[in-house]
Design a protein around this motif. Structure first.
Motif, short mmCIF file in Angstrom:
data_model
loop_
_atom_site.label_atom_id
_atom_site.label_comp_id
_atom_site.label_asym_id
_atom_site.label_seq_id
_atom_site.Cartn_x
_atom_site.Cartn_y
_atom_site.Cartn_z
N ALA A 78 -37.47 0.73 106.31
CA ALA A 78 -37.53 0.08 104.81
C ALA A 78 -36.15 -0.14 104.42
O ALA A 78 -35.15 0.89 104.91
CB ALA A 78 -38.33 0.83 103.54
N MET A 79 -35.76 -1.07 103.68
CA MET A 79 -34.49 -1.42 103.29
C MET A 79 -34.19 -1.76 101.65
O MET A 79 -35.03 -2.21 101.06
CB MET A 79 -33.69 -2.79 103.70
N VAL A 80 -33.21 -1.04 101.13
CA VAL A 80 -32.82 -1.23 99.66
C VAL A 80 -31.59 -2.03 99.91
O VAL A 80 -30.52 -1.78 100.39
CB VAL A 80 -32.78 0.16 99.07
N PHE A 81 -31.69 -3.16 98.73
CA PHE A 81 -30.32 -4.00 98.84
C PHE A 81 -29.58 -3.90 97.82
O PHE A 81 -29.98 -3.04 96.67
CB PHE A 81 -31.16 -5.60 98.76
N GLN A 82 -28.44 -4.51 97.76
CA GLN A 82 -27.42 -4.45 96.76
C GLN A 82 -27.96 -4.79 95.32
O GLN A 82 -27.70 -4.34 94.35
CB GLN A 82 -26.11 -4.89 96.90
N THR A 83 -28.60 -6.29 95.55
CA THR A 83 -29.06 -6.51 94.32
C THR A 83 -30.69 -5.94 94.42
O THR A 83 -31.35 -5.74 95.33
CB THR A 83 -29.62 -8.06 94.45
N PHE A 84 -30.93 -5.49 93.16
CA PHE A 84 -32.58 -4.73 93.14
C PHE A 84 -33.47 -5.46 93.70
O PHE A 84 -34.51 -4.66 94.05
CB PHE A 84 -32.63 -3.99 91.53
N ALA A 85 -33.61 -6.75 93.61
CA ALA A 85 -34.67 -7.65 94.26
C ALA A 85 -36.20 -6.99 93.69
O ALA A 85 -37.07 -6.88 94.39
CB ALA A 85 -34.90 -7.24 95.50
N LEU A 86 -36.34 -6.83 92.43
CA LEU A 86 -37.49 -6.36 91.67
C LEU A 86 -38.14 -7.71 91.11
O LEU A 86 -37.49 -8.59 90.96
CB LEU A 86 -37.21 -5.46 90.56
N TYR A 87 -39.55 -7.47 91.12
CA TYR A 87 -40.12 -8.69 90.51
C TYR A 87 -40.37 -8.66 89.32
O TYR A 87 -40.87 -7.71 88.60
CB TYR A 87 -41.66 -8.59 91.19
N PRO A 88 -39.62 -9.51 88.30
CA PRO A 88 -39.60 -9.41 86.92
C PRO A 88 -40.85 -9.51 86.04
O PRO A 88 -40.79 -8.93 85.12
CB PRO A 88 -38.57 -10.51 86.63
N HIS A 89 -41.82 -10.15 86.70
CA HIS A 89 -43.31 -10.45 86.26
C HIS A 89 -44.18 -9.16 86.27
O HIS A 89 -45.43 -9.23 85.64
CB HIS A 89 -43.69 -11.57 86.48
N LEU A 90 -43.76 -8.27 87.17
CA LEU A 90 -44.53 -7.06 87.30
C LEU A 90 -43.85 -5.81 86.62
O LEU A 90 -42.80 -5.65 86.60
CB LEU A 90 -44.70 -6.85 88.86
N THR A 91 -44.71 -4.83 86.32
CA THR A 91 -44.55 -3.49 85.81
C THR A 91 -43.90 -2.73 86.94
O THR A 91 -44.13 -3.03 88.18
CB THR A 91 -45.52 -2.85 85.09
N THR A 92 -43.32 -1.72 86.52
CA THR A 92 -42.88 -0.63 87.57
C THR A 92 -43.83 -0.03 88.43
O THR A 92 -43.75 -0.11 89.64
CB THR A 92 -42.35 0.64 86.59
N GLU A 93 -45.09 0.01 88.05
CA GLU A 93 -46.37 0.66 88.91
C GLU A 93 -46.61 -0.64 89.58
O GLU A 93 -46.86 -0.32 90.89
CB GLU A 93 -47.58 0.88 87.79
N GLN A 94 -46.85 -1.80 89.32
CA GLN A 94 -47.01 -3.00 90.21
C GLN A 94 -45.95 -3.29 91.31
O GLN A 94 -46.27 -3.53 92.37
CB GLN A 94 -47.27 -4.26 89.33
#
Length: 361
Positions: A78-94
């Motif tokens: 698995a890889m963690v990128f410099q930009t967080f690359a989170l889905y803005p329309h999803l909650t933390t849980e999602q």
């Protein structure tokens, strides 16, 4: 054989040679740091390991298997990128659940992993919140959690703290080391930040212009740099570098722009270096204010207070040097004052001026 090996990897983007015959190894359960300046090839290395880039030459060996041309899925990484690359329309849980849902993990298992991961990363209080309502530190922990929840056997982190402020970087560094130790996980962490490299890495691999430079523990790289590049990259403030020559009549006498210094006679100096232009390296903490032994007169032209220590910027004629003093000693000296300084030559270095190789190593 090491747990992870990159053997003679090459990768280009058009005319840019991102990796040039680069080799790299990581042991199992090691926190391995890939350290280099911007555009050194760190991100490309991680992407080649993860299978996100097609390499031109060389091979990737992981856990005893050749992964050079293996698909991304099934690598166990698995890889963690410099930009967080989170889905803005999803909650933390999602966001946490997304990679598990995609891989068709059972609902009960997803629920269990979300609970464990959010508790471990201290974001369980924010499961129903979206990324734009989280602090920078919470967003970073969520990005790490989304990687960890997949239960990878290798975690790749590409400058994951670059977008955090100094306090959050400090706290998250400690948190990552704790996680790596508690989970007994193999991690490869890419950073251009010397402090991150030295405080986090079990081993550090230095990369420059896509090429391997040196690998070692933080202490070994600091004490025994193979070349002038490593000598200057490791240590803050960086090593003082002075033009130098070896005295023709005495190998243990090094001629500097403002005088000579004596080094241990057992230092191995080959005849080929006797008439060569060299560079003498001395770290700021190996310079001291003293009237004992061999000294040089220097003028303090700047003081840089850093809390418990102060950097003194010194001038000896046209030569500039930096030294470090404890704050309780530094308050006794003022800008513009003349002081006598001496070198701890036991910890000094001599490099070739053309290749930069440490001839004392």
């Amino acid at each position: 054989m090491s747990y992870l090996e990159l053997n003679n990897i090459s990768k280009s983007y058009d005319t840019l040679k991102a990796l040039d015959n680069f080799s790299f190894s990581v042991e199992k359960n090691e926190f391995s740091v890939l350290f280099g300046s911007s555009a050194a090839g760190k991100t490309t290395t991680l992407r080649c390991i993860a299978g996100l880039e097609q390499i031109e030459n060389g091979e990737v060996i992981f856990n005893g298997n050749n992964y050079t041309n293996a698909p991304i899925q099934g690598r166990g990484m698995a890889m963690v990128f410099q930009t967080f690359a989170l889905y803005p329309h999803l909650t933390t849980e999602q966001n946490l659940a997304y990679p598990l849902v995609k891989n068709k993990i059972a609902k009960e298992e997803i629920k269990k992993r979300i609970s464990e991961t959010s508790e471990m990363l201290r974001i369980s209080h924010a499961l129903d919140r979206k990324p734009d309502t989280l602090s920078g530190g919470e967003q970073q922990r969520l990005a790490i959690g989304r990687a960890l929840i997949q239960q990878p056997i290798l975690l790749l982190l590409d400058e994951p703290l670059a977008n955090l402020d100094a306090k959050l970087r400090h706290d998250t560094r400690a948190e990552l080391k704790r996680l790596q130790r508690d989970l007994n996980m193999t991690m490869v962490y890419a950073t251009p930040d010397q402090l991150e490299a030295l405080t986090m890495g079990d081993n550090i691999t230095i990369i420059k212009d896509g090429k391997f430079v040196q690998k070692g523990t933080p202490d070994n790289l600091y004490d025994n740099p193979d070349n002038i590049y490593v000598g200057k990259m490791i240590g803050s403030p960086e090593m003082n570098i002075l033009k130098a020559k070896i005295n023709n009549e005495n190998k243990s006498t090094i001629e500097l722009p403002f005088g000579t210094v004596q080094v241990k006679s057992n230092k191995n100096i080959n005849e080929e270096f006797m008439s060569a232009d060299l560079s003498y390296g001395i770290r700021p903490n190996d310079i001291n204010i003293t009237d004992q032994g061999q000294t040089f007169n220097a003028k303090i032209f700047l003081k840089e207070p850093l809390g418990d220590v102060t950097i003194l910027d010194l001038a000896i004629n046209e030569t500039r040097l930096k030294m470090i003093l404890p704050e309780e000693e530094a308050i006794n000296y003022n800008t513009g004052e003349d002081v006598n300084i001496g070198f701890n030559t036991d910890n000094s270095y001599l490099f070739t001026s053309d290749t930069g190789v440490n001839i004392f190593s």
